[in-house]
Scaffold this active site. Structure first.
Site, PDB file in Angstrom:
ATOM      1  N   LYS A 125       0.851  -1.207   0.000  1.00 20.89           N
ATOM      2  CA  LYS A 125       0.000   0.000   0.000  1.00 20.89           C
ATOM      3  C   LYS A 125       0.883   1.253   0.000  1.00 20.89           C
ATOM      4  CE  LYS A 125      -3.993   0.069   2.305  1.00 20.89           C
ATOM      5  NZ  LYS A 125      -5.055   0.223   3.350  1.00 20.89           N
TER       6      LYS A 125
ATOM      7  N   THR B 241     -12.049   5.923  15.790  1.00 16.57           N
ATOM      8  CA  THR B 241     -13.187   5.851  16.704  1.00 16.57           C
ATOM      9  C   THR B 241     -12.810   4.924  17.849  1.00 16.57           C
ATOM     10  OG1 THR B 241     -14.647   6.151  14.833  1.00 16.57           O
ATOM     11  CG2 THR B 241     -15.637   5.289  16.841  1.00 16.57           C
TER      12      THR B 241
ATOM     13  N   LEU C 272     -16.406  11.402   9.015  1.00 15.40           N
ATOM     14  CA  LEU C 272     -16.350  11.305   7.553  1.00 15.40           C
ATOM     15  C   LEU C 272     -17.298  10.217   7.066  1.00 15.40           C
ATOM     16  CD1 LEU C 272     -12.445  11.331   7.156  1.00 15.40           C
ATOM     17  CD2 LEU C 272     -13.992  13.301   7.226  1.00 15.40           C
TER      18      LEU C 272
ATOM     19  N   ASN D 204     -23.046   8.470  15.801  1.00 17.91           N
ATOM     20  CA  ASN D 204     -23.269   7.333  14.901  1.00 17.91           C
ATOM     21  C   ASN D 204     -24.473   6.509  15.335  1.00 17.91           C
ATOM     22  OD1 ASN D 204     -21.309   7.907  13.087  1.00 17.91           O
ATOM     23  ND2 ASN D 204     -20.046   6.106  13.494  1.00 17.91           N
TER      24      ASN D 204
ATOM     25  N   LEU E 100     -33.352   9.600   6.427  1.00 14.58           N
ATOM     26  CA  LEU E 100     -34.661   8.947   6.598  1.00 14.58           C
ATOM     27  C   LEU E 100     -35.035   8.190   5.330  1.00 14.58           C
ATOM     28  CD1 LEU E 100     -36.793  11.572   8.595  1.00 14.58           C
ATOM     29  CD2 LEU E 100     -36.012   9.325   9.381  1.00 14.58           C
TER      30      LEU E 100
ATOM     31  N   GLY F 132     -34.349   1.391   3.503  1.00 14.12           N
ATOM     32  CA  GLY F 132     -33.461   0.578   2.666  1.00 14.12           C
ATOM     33  C   GLY F 132     -33.360  -0.845   3.184  1.00 14.12           C
TER      34      GLY F 132
ATOM     35  N   GLY G  51     -25.222  -0.617   7.172  1.00 15.65           N
ATOM     36  CA  GLY G  51     -23.992  -1.423   7.281  1.00 15.65           C
ATOM     37  C   GLY G  51     -22.782  -0.517   7.177  1.00 15.65           C
TER      38      GLY G  51
ATOM     39  N   CYS H 150     -18.547   1.349  10.039  1.00 19.68           N
ATOM     40  CA  CYS H 150     -18.718   2.142  11.270  1.00 19.68           C
ATOM     41  C   CYS H 150     -19.974   1.829  12.060  1.00 19.68           C
ATOM     42  CB  CYS H 150     -18.668   3.618  10.908  1.00 19.68           C
ATOM     43  SG  CYS H 150     -17.030   4.087  10.341  1.00 19.68           S
TER      44      CYS H 150
ATOM     45  N   LYS I 116     -23.066   0.949   0.348  1.00 17.26           N
ATOM     46  CA  LYS I 116     -23.863   2.066  -0.164  1.00 17.26           C
ATOM     47  C   LYS I 116     -23.243   2.489  -1.472  1.00 17.26           C
ATOM     48  CE  LYS I 116     -21.342   5.842   2.025  1.00 17.26           C
ATOM     49  NZ  LYS I 116     -21.434   7.118   2.728  1.00 17.26           N
TER      50      LYS I 116
END
Ligand code: UDX
Ligand code: UDX
Length: 424
Positions: free
Chosen positions: A37, A123, A150, A205, A247, A250, A254, A257, A318
């Site tokens: 990486k 987090t 983020l 969250n 709102l 779906g 997931g 986070c 998403k």
């Protein structure tokens, strides 16, 4: 005023944080343990899909303000600020695993400048600032909490245009020094104690996940009473206290986070003596939502999934990201397979088979001979497909739209049996 910064961990959080800090004028060295990486990043090749990030990385590198090194110890020698952006994965018991944070703190400790500031961007559970202080064993080094807010897919935008910058510090001088890094963003900035800063992240969250579980539960009510969830949400959202954001019904929430952080917060509360049953309910409703989608597909396929071919559009958690971590799409496909379905998937960001799922090259091929099509991720391209080609490929023109993404009337006019979420 430019500062010397190190960022430890170059994933979705660390790479965006390092690149954006360089973009606003600081000198940044990013470190990772993944040699491949680091090499790719020094070539300007990004391992993740984030809108606008590649350009920012390349500009900052050519300006000489951003570079990548292997190993945290090689990044911190002359650095005033060190951001920790290593993973805090969910442990077996639901709590956050802090081993990477502790290892990184132990590794950098002997190399830190006196008066350097170590900043928890990852987090981390309430009380982790103390955990890092103990791992560092450097009384001359302050530890500060500065949680990230983020969203994947808009991480660069969210970093450069934050709704707020939160800094948790015992030492006011350290808080002011960290706050100075963000002055050019002209965003609301709040300084509090570390525990409150760490709790703001989890509570934010958890609240967002609760909003989504609430609307998914309302969608179930709408189906039962014959209401249309799209209009219900619109009518609710005009109330500024509710708002229209977050709102959208779906397949369930997931990503890397919400699942991790919601379980961690239940665990943190339980450890502190509070049974967070509301949040447990939010998590339970989310699990049920996966099964509600599976049931819709089973009904659309004629009542049984055993030996039935199903086409799925969407694998990422998403749209506008390539991240499949804790993806509802993959969870739902797994449950379809568990009931005997043969599932083929297509996702514009995924070009290889994944999690035991065969991946097709385009949205039409994936439909070949399928008894039903299920839409699991809200990629825009699905809205503009040629419905005749889709209909001709499917064995039956049946579609379950778990994102209420498609044009219901257009599909019904094209002869499709259309099922959405929270609407007839
Ligand atoms: C993750 C969590 O998802 C997020 O909640 C937390 O706030 C920060 O860590 P993310 O950037 O998505 O954020 O993680 P990931 O994409 O897995 O990147 C982590 C990076 O850290 C990887 O590149 C990994 O190689 C690197 N790493 C991991 C280190 O550099 N050192 C380690 O000890 C472990
Ligand atoms: C989230 C938080 O938004 C961000 O502030 C935090 O820093 C990290 O976690 P992210 O996980 O990247 O960001 O994605 P987000 O856009 O919040 O979506 C999370 C999940 O909720 C996805 O599965 C998404 O599809 C789902 N979602 C989101 C809905 O189902 N309905 C909505 O209205 C919004």
């Amino acid at each position: 005023m430019a500062s010397n910064i190190a960022v430890i961990g170059t994933g979705y959080v660390g790479l965006t944080t390092g690149a954006c800090l360089a973009h606003i004028g600081h000198d940044v060295i990013c470190a990772d343990v993944d040699q491949h990486k680091v090499e790719r990043l020094n070539q300007g090749e990004l391992p993740i899909l984030e809108d606008g990030l590649e350009e920012i990385v390349r500009d900052a590198m050519s300006a000489g303000r951003l570079r990548f090194v292997l190993g945290a110890a090689n990044a911190v020698a002359d650095r005033e600020f060190v951001f920790l952006c290593v993973p805090t994965p969910q442990g077996e018991d639901g709590s956050a695993d802090l081993s990477y944070i502790q290892d990184a703190a132990t590794e950098i400790s002997p190399h830190l400048l006196s008066e350097a500031i170590v900043i928890n961007k990852s987090t981390v559970p309430v009380g982790s600032t103390r955990v890092v202080e103990r791992a560092l064993r450097r009384p001359d080094v302050s530890v500060v909490s500065n949680p990230e807010f983020l969203r994947e897919g808009s991480a660069v935008h969210d970093f450069l245009h934050p709704d707020r910058v939160v800094i948790g510090a015992d030492d006011q001088a350290a808080a002011i020094r960290v706050a100075s890094l963000y002055l050019s963003l002209a965003a609301p900035l709040m300084v509090t104690d570390p525990a409150s800063a760490e709790t703001i992240k989890y509570a934010s969250n958890a609240f967002l996940a609760a909003k989504i579980s609430f609307v998914n539960a309302i969608a179930a009510v709408c189906e039962a009473v014959g209401a249309d969830v799209a209009d219900v949400v619109l009518g609710m959202g005009y109330d500024k206290r509710i708002g229209q954001e977050f709102l959208r019904p779906g397949p369930g929430w997931g990503g890397s986070c919400f699942p991790k952080d919601s379980h961690a917060l239940v665990h943190i509360a339980e450890n502190a003596g509070y049974q967070f049953s509301l949040l447990e309910g939010v998590i339970e409703v989310n699990e049920q939502q996966f099964d509600r989608v599976v049931d819709k597909v089973r009904v659309a396929a004629g009542g049984s999934l055993d030996g039935v071919r199903i086409a799925a559009w969407g694998l990422t958690f998403k749209a506008r990201t390539d991240d499949t971590r804790d993806s509802p799409a993959i969870k739902i496909i797994g449950r379809l397979q568990a009931q005997g379905a043969e599932v083929i998937a297509y996702d514009p960001a995924i070009h290889h088979d994944i999690a035991g799922i065969t991946v097709a090259a385009d949205p039409y091929a994936v439909c070949e001979g399928a008894a039903a099509l299920v839409v699991l991720t809200e990629w825009d391209e699905f809205k503009w497909v040629d419905l005749e080609k889709v209909g001709a490929a499917l064995a039956k023109r049946r579609i379950v739209d778990a994102r209420n993404l498609m044009d219901r009337n257009r599909l019904r006019q094209a002869g499709f049996d259309y099922q959405g979420i929270g609407r007839s």
